[in-house]
Design an enzyme around this catalytic site. Structure first.
Site, short mmCIF file in Angstrom:
data_model
loop_
_atom_site.label_atom_id
_atom_site.label_comp_id
_atom_site.label_asym_id
_atom_site.label_seq_id
_atom_site.Cartn_x
_atom_site.Cartn_y
_atom_site.Cartn_z
N PHE A 18 47.40 -1.88 -8.98
CA PHE A 18 46.72 -0.92 -9.49
C PHE A 18 46.25 0.24 -9.38
O PHE A 18 45.80 0.02 -7.61
CB PHE A 18 45.30 -1.30 -10.40
N HIS A 48 43.83 -8.90 -6.71
CA HIS A 48 44.36 -8.52 -7.82
C HIS A 48 45.74 -8.73 -7.38
O HIS A 48 46.78 -8.42 -8.26
CB HIS A 48 44.40 -7.62 -8.90
N HIS A 58 36.11 -10.63 -13.73
CA HIS A 58 36.51 -8.88 -14.40
C HIS A 58 36.26 -8.62 -15.39
O HIS A 58 36.54 -7.07 -14.53
CB HIS A 58 38.04 -9.73 -13.74
#
Length: 208
Positions: A18, A48, A58
């Site tokens: 991400f 992750h 999370h």
């Protein structure tokens, strides 16, 4: 010979994460040579990275870390359902052709070929109402072949919040490219990281 489907992407320094998250990096603290019999390294990464299990922590400030969750959801009968190209949100109608007699674990394929080498800002995600319908059907774990069960730009994370309310577990970043629709046994155990918000898994499927 028993066939296993390895549904975990490779993890290395170029693995997509991400935007803003911690890339995988490995440093060698010892190498085999004169006076040293072993190779030893240290690893820095987001939990992750690659195929991974989200912990309740999370998406819930009071949720359990991944090392405290019950392992039962990550091991047992599952169904792979194809919803290829059905984004941006996978809706119940996209899955309905394969929902009779659902087992407790459902993995959804949205890509023709999962992009293991790049971040996809247009990733497909679950519609929150689909999560609710799956929970109503007795599903305990949902998995997807994208980096998130919510759209990449989402700030309120409706599908993660539906998972929180209904007590489901989550697997993300699975590689389902070569897995036919159907029923399997899932093995995808997270590490016992007692304060972590997620854990990488080595996810595999085998025929029951």
């Amino acid at each position: 010979m028993e066939h296993l489907w390895d549904i975990s992407p490779p993890v290395h320094a170029q693995s997509p994460v991400f935007p803003g998250d911690t890339q995988y990096a490995q440093q060698w603290s010892a190498r085999i040579g004169p006076g040293c019999p072993v190779n030893v390294s240290s690893i820095t990464t987001t939990p992750h990275v690659g195929a991974h299990a989200d912990a309740p922590l999370h998406y819930d400030p009071h949720g359990e870390p991944i090392g405290a969750v019950d392992l039962g959801a990550y091991l047992g009968p599952c169904r792979v359902i194809h919803a290829i190209g059905r984004g941006p949100l996978v809706r119940w109608d996209d899955l309905a052709h394969a929902t009779d007699g659902l087992p407790a674990r459902v993995l959804v394929r949205t890509y023709e070929r999962m992009p293991v080498d790049r971040w996809d800002p247009e990733l497909a995600a679950f519609d929150a109402a689909t999560i609710e319908r799956l929970a109503d059907a007795g599903v305990r774990l949902v998995g997807i072949d994208t980096a998130s069960i919510d759209p990449a730009a989402s700030k309120d994370l409706p599908s993660h919040q539906a998972v929180r309310r209904r007590g489901l577990r989550v697997l993300e970043n699975l590689v389902l490219d070569d897995v036919p629709e159907g029923d399997y046994e899932l093995i995808a155990l997270p590490l016992k990281w007692m304060t972590a918000d997620a854990s990488p898994v080595r996810a595999v499927l085998r025929r029951p």
